[in-house]
Design a protein around this motif. Structure first.
Motif, PDB file in Angstrom:
ATOM      1  N   ALA A 270      24.248  52.988  50.058  1.00 16.58           N
ATOM      2  CA  ALA A 270      23.016  52.844  49.322  1.00 16.58           C
ATOM      3  C   ALA A 270      23.026  51.482  48.425  1.00 16.58           C
ATOM      4  O   ALA A 270      23.999  51.041  48.211  1.00 16.58           O
ATOM      5  N   PHE A 271      21.765  51.152  48.372  1.00 14.97           N
ATOM      6  CA  PHE A 271      21.713  49.694  47.671  1.00 14.97           C
ATOM      7  C   PHE A 271      21.033  50.168  46.221  1.00 14.97           C
ATOM      8  O   PHE A 271      20.274  51.051  46.153  1.00 14.97           O
ATOM      9  N   VAL A 272      21.615  49.550  45.242  1.00 15.01           N
ATOM     10  CA  VAL A 272      21.273  50.066  43.943  1.00 15.01           C
ATOM     11  C   VAL A 272      20.501  48.746  43.110  1.00 15.01           C
ATOM     12  O   VAL A 272      20.974  47.622  43.118  1.00 15.01           O
ATOM     13  N   PHE A 273      19.556  48.877  42.527  1.00 15.35           N
ATOM     14  CA  PHE A 273      18.523  47.890  41.813  1.00 15.35           C
ATOM     15  C   PHE A 273      18.332  48.299  40.347  1.00 15.35           C
ATOM     16  O   PHE A 273      17.416  49.114  40.185  1.00 15.35           O
ATOM     17  N   PRO A 274      19.178  48.001  39.517  1.00 13.12           N
ATOM     18  CA  PRO A 274      19.180  48.359  37.912  1.00 13.12           C
ATOM     19  C   PRO A 274      18.224  47.526  37.140  1.00 13.12           C
ATOM     20  O   PRO A 274      18.464  47.839  36.132  1.00 13.12           O
ATOM     21  N   SER A 275      17.767  46.636  37.732  1.00 14.48           N
ATOM     22  CA  SER A 275      16.970  45.680  36.848  1.00 14.48           C
ATOM     23  C   SER A 275      15.927  46.296  35.756  1.00 14.48           C
ATOM     24  O   SER A 275      15.510  47.270  35.955  1.00 14.48           O
ATOM     25  N   LEU A 276      16.042  45.576  34.692  1.00 14.10           N
ATOM     26  CA  LEU A 276      15.305  45.777  33.383  1.00 14.10           C
ATOM     27  C   LEU A 276      13.803  45.154  33.643  1.00 14.10           C
ATOM     28  O   LEU A 276      12.829  45.540  33.028  1.00 14.10           O
ATOM     29  N   TYR A 277      13.797  43.856  34.035  1.00 19.13           N
ATOM     30  CA  TYR A 277      12.586  43.022  34.342  1.00 19.13           C
ATOM     31  C   TYR A 277      12.625  42.248  35.418  1.00 19.13           C
ATOM     32  O   TYR A 277      13.701  41.743  35.820  1.00 19.13           O
ATOM     33  N   GLU A 278      11.500  42.294  36.255  1.00 18.08           N
ATOM     34  CA  GLU A 278      11.178  41.532  37.552  1.00 18.08           C
ATOM     35  C   GLU A 278      10.002  41.054  37.443  1.00 18.08           C
ATOM     36  O   GLU A 278       9.041  41.811  37.116  1.00 18.08           O
ATOM     37  N   GLY A 279       9.562  39.950  38.347  1.00 14.99           N
ATOM     38  CA  GLY A 279       8.292  39.845  38.629  1.00 14.99           C
ATOM     39  C   GLY A 279       7.888  40.402  40.021  1.00 14.99           C
ATOM     40  O   GLY A 279       6.475  40.713  40.293  1.00 14.99           O
ATOM     41  N   PHE A 280       8.873  40.609  40.744  1.00 14.17           N
ATOM     42  CA  PHE A 280       8.557  41.513  42.018  1.00 14.17           C
ATOM     43  C   PHE A 280      10.008  42.249  42.381  1.00 14.17           C
ATOM     44  O   PHE A 280       9.840  43.581  42.409  1.00 14.17           O
ATOM     45  N   VAL A 294      17.570  53.357  49.013  1.00 15.79           N
ATOM     46  CA  VAL A 294      17.667  52.587  47.797  1.00 15.79           C
ATOM     47  C   VAL A 294      17.562  53.483  46.578  1.00 15.79           C
ATOM     48  O   VAL A 294      16.551  54.448  46.454  1.00 15.79           O
ATOM     49  N   ILE A 295      18.456  52.921  45.401  1.00 15.78           N
ATOM     50  CA  ILE A 295      18.323  53.620  44.304  1.00 15.78           C
ATOM     51  C   ILE A 295      17.884  52.702  43.213  1.00 15.78           C
ATOM     52  O   ILE A 295      18.462  51.353  43.058  1.00 15.78           O
ATOM     53  N   ALA A 296      16.837  52.833  42.460  1.00 14.08           N
ATOM     54  CA  ALA A 296      16.090  51.705  41.891  1.00 14.08           C
ATOM     55  C   ALA A 296      15.826  51.897  40.297  1.00 14.08           C
ATOM     56  O   ALA A 296      15.645  53.547  40.125  1.00 14.08           O
ATOM     57  N   ALA A 297      15.878  51.045  39.468  1.00 17.36           N
ATOM     58  CA  ALA A 297      15.423  51.300  38.020  1.00 17.36           C
ATOM     59  C   ALA A 297      14.159  51.928  37.923  1.00 17.36           C
ATOM     60  O   ALA A 297      13.165  51.385  38.696  1.00 17.36           O
ATOM     61  N   ASP A 298      13.612  52.683  37.015  1.00 18.00           N
ATOM     62  CA  ASP A 298      12.427  53.187  37.024  1.00 18.00           C
ATOM     63  C   ASP A 298      11.565  52.297  36.008  1.00 18.00           C
ATOM     64  O   ASP A 298      11.498  52.517  35.005  1.00 18.00           O
ATOM     65  N   ILE A 299      11.168  51.155  36.614  1.00 20.50           N
ATOM     66  CA  ILE A 299      10.360  50.108  35.598  1.00 20.50           C
ATOM     67  C   ILE A 299       8.808  50.095  36.739  1.00 20.50           C
ATOM     68  O   ILE A 299       9.001  50.147  38.047  1.00 20.50           O
ATOM     69  N   ALA A 310      12.222  55.105  47.393  1.00 24.62           N
ATOM     70  CA  ALA A 310      13.307  55.143  46.610  1.00 24.62           C
ATOM     71  C   ALA A 310      13.554  56.008  45.642  1.00 24.62           C
ATOM     72  O   ALA A 310      12.731  56.877  45.147  1.00 24.62           O
ATOM     73  N   ALA A 311      14.844  56.154  45.262  1.00 24.09           N
ATOM     74  CA  ALA A 311      15.154  57.192  44.220  1.00 24.09           C
ATOM     75  C   ALA A 311      15.200  56.555  42.845  1.00 24.09           C
ATOM     76  O   ALA A 311      15.896  55.250  42.979  1.00 24.09           O
ATOM     77  N   TYR A 312      14.798  57.022  41.985  1.00 19.27           N
ATOM     78  CA  TYR A 312      14.678  56.214  40.497  1.00 19.27           C
ATOM     79  C   TYR A 312      15.698  56.859  39.411  1.00 19.27           C
ATOM     80  O   TYR A 312      16.017  57.906  39.453  1.00 19.27           O
ATOM     81  N   PHE A 313      15.941  56.051  38.317  1.00 20.94           N
ATOM     82  CA  PHE A 313      16.764  56.567  37.308  1.00 20.94           C
ATOM     83  C   PHE A 313      16.290  55.460  35.968  1.00 20.94           C
ATOM     84  O   PHE A 313      15.756  54.465  36.367  1.00 20.94           O
TER      85      PHE A 313
END
Length: 369
Positions: A270-280, A294-299, A310-313
């Motif tokens: 899986a790919f993990v995207f834990p970002s707190l802030y993104e423009g995209f 995809v496992i991603a931050a829920d922002i 995606a699955a969110y956390f």
């Protein structure tokens, strides 16, 4: 939307061809290529219009276009080239700037501002960079036609620069540059990793990328034989000392080609995207394009981009992320576990769609908007 007009000369700021490739440069490169393909195949866009990509000395000579003429001007680099050489060469043209900056004195320019990170996450930047880009951003927002890459960033730019939201056009990123991309599986051997036996992170480890939460969650998950592969620039403040200090389960993989990164996406658990802030945030879509869960931050912006694919956390909760890592590790090796949802995301975010949106803006009478 007003009646169509035909600009006599359109220049694109090609400074991105002298910069390292991250999200902004990827956006610029792929959008201009998609624009070039449309102009090449539809002569009405070039019959009465001159198209130029103006670049500084030392630009990437492997970047090729067919309908847009690449022209080198000046003898400077960086901001000086942009503010002086580019301005002089394009002052009578409609100037398209895709990477947050532009000649401040130019009076007929369109600028893509990707985010307002210097205002929202100032700790990510040095004092000089932060101050300069805040000033430049305010001047550009006052004197330019604006675009951005997401509805989230549209709202952010509107709030920070006090501009009506409807005056900021959304021209999104695409992900199809990794569709059908040849993969270089030799990278698995070089990194000593096995298919389906690792999680993947792709990005630069600045504070907003929230890599510390991922590292903590991975260690808490305690999954036997699992590895975590980190692709991107390695900041000594984030990774002090020898890479060996992080143990055999953390694999550092800087400076990889597109083909190697495509392979890492395609073979990850899986790919993990834990970002707190993104423009995209392009990497989750790149992962989807290679069939990687995809496992991603829920922002908000990640919800906008990934939808239900995606699955969110919660981005500050390593325990929930650890549970998701364990859950995905135990899932059957189905590369596209949310097939229809993923396909919809990929179909929505295509570079050709973005190029069409940009063309619609360029060929619309500005006085009628």
């Amino acid at each position: 939307m007003g009646p169509k007009t035909i600009p006599k000369s359109i220049t694109i700021n090609g400074r991105f061809l002298t910069q390292k490739i991250s999200g902004v440069q990827r956006y610029s490169r792929e959008l201009v290529k998609a624009l070039d393909r449309i102009i090449e195949n539809e002569p009405n866009y070039r019959t009465e219009t001159r198209w130029r990509l103006i670049v500084p000395p030392g630009a990437d000579t492997s970047y090729r276009l067919n309908a847009i003429h690449i022209e080198t001007v000046g003898n400077r680099g960086g901001h000086l080239w942009e503010q002086y050489d580019l301005f002089r060469a394009s002052r009578r043209d409609r100037l398209i700037n895709l990477g947050n900056s532009a000649p401040l004195l130019h009076r007929n320019k369109f600028v893509i501002i990707h985010d307002v990170a210097v205002f929202r996450t100032p700790e990510n930047f040095g004092w000089r960079y932060r101050t300069g880009h805040k000033v430049m951003g305010r001047i550009i927002a006052r004197d330019s036609d604006l675009g951005t890459v997401s509805q989230f960033s549209q709202a952010e730019i509107s709030r920070v620069f006090c501009r009506p939201r409807k005056s900021i056009n959304v021209i999104a990123n695409g992900c199809d540059h990794l569709l059908n991309r040849a993969t270089d599986d030799v990278v698995l051997h070089e990194l000593d990793i096995e298919r389906g036996k690792y999680f993947l992170f792709v990005g630069n480890p600045t504070p907003n990328k929230n890599l510390g939460v991922l590292l903590e969650a991975f260690h808490r998950a305690q999954i036997p034989r699992a590895r975590l592969v980190l692709v991107g620039s390695l900041d000594s403040k984030v990774f002090p000392g020898s890479p060996a200090a992080y143990g055999p389960n953390i694999v550092l993989a800087p400076h990889r080609t597109d083909e190697e990164v495509a392979s890492l996406y395609a073979n990850a658990k899986a790919f993990v995207f834990p970002s707190l802030y993104e423009g995209f945030g392009i990497p989750p879509l790149e992962a989807m394009a290679q069939g990687c869960p995809v496992i991603a931050a829920d922002i908000p912006v990640v919800r906008e981009v990934c939808g239900e694919a995606a699955a969110y956390f919660p981005p500050t909760d390593p325990d929930t992320l650890a549970e998701l890592l364990c859950h995905h590790w135990n899932m059957p090796p189905d590369r596209v576990s949310q097939g229809e949802l993923v396909i919809k995301r990929i179909e929505k975010f295509q570079w050709s769609n973005s190029a069409r949106s940009l063309l619609d803006l360029i060929f619309t009478d500005r006085t009628q908007q």
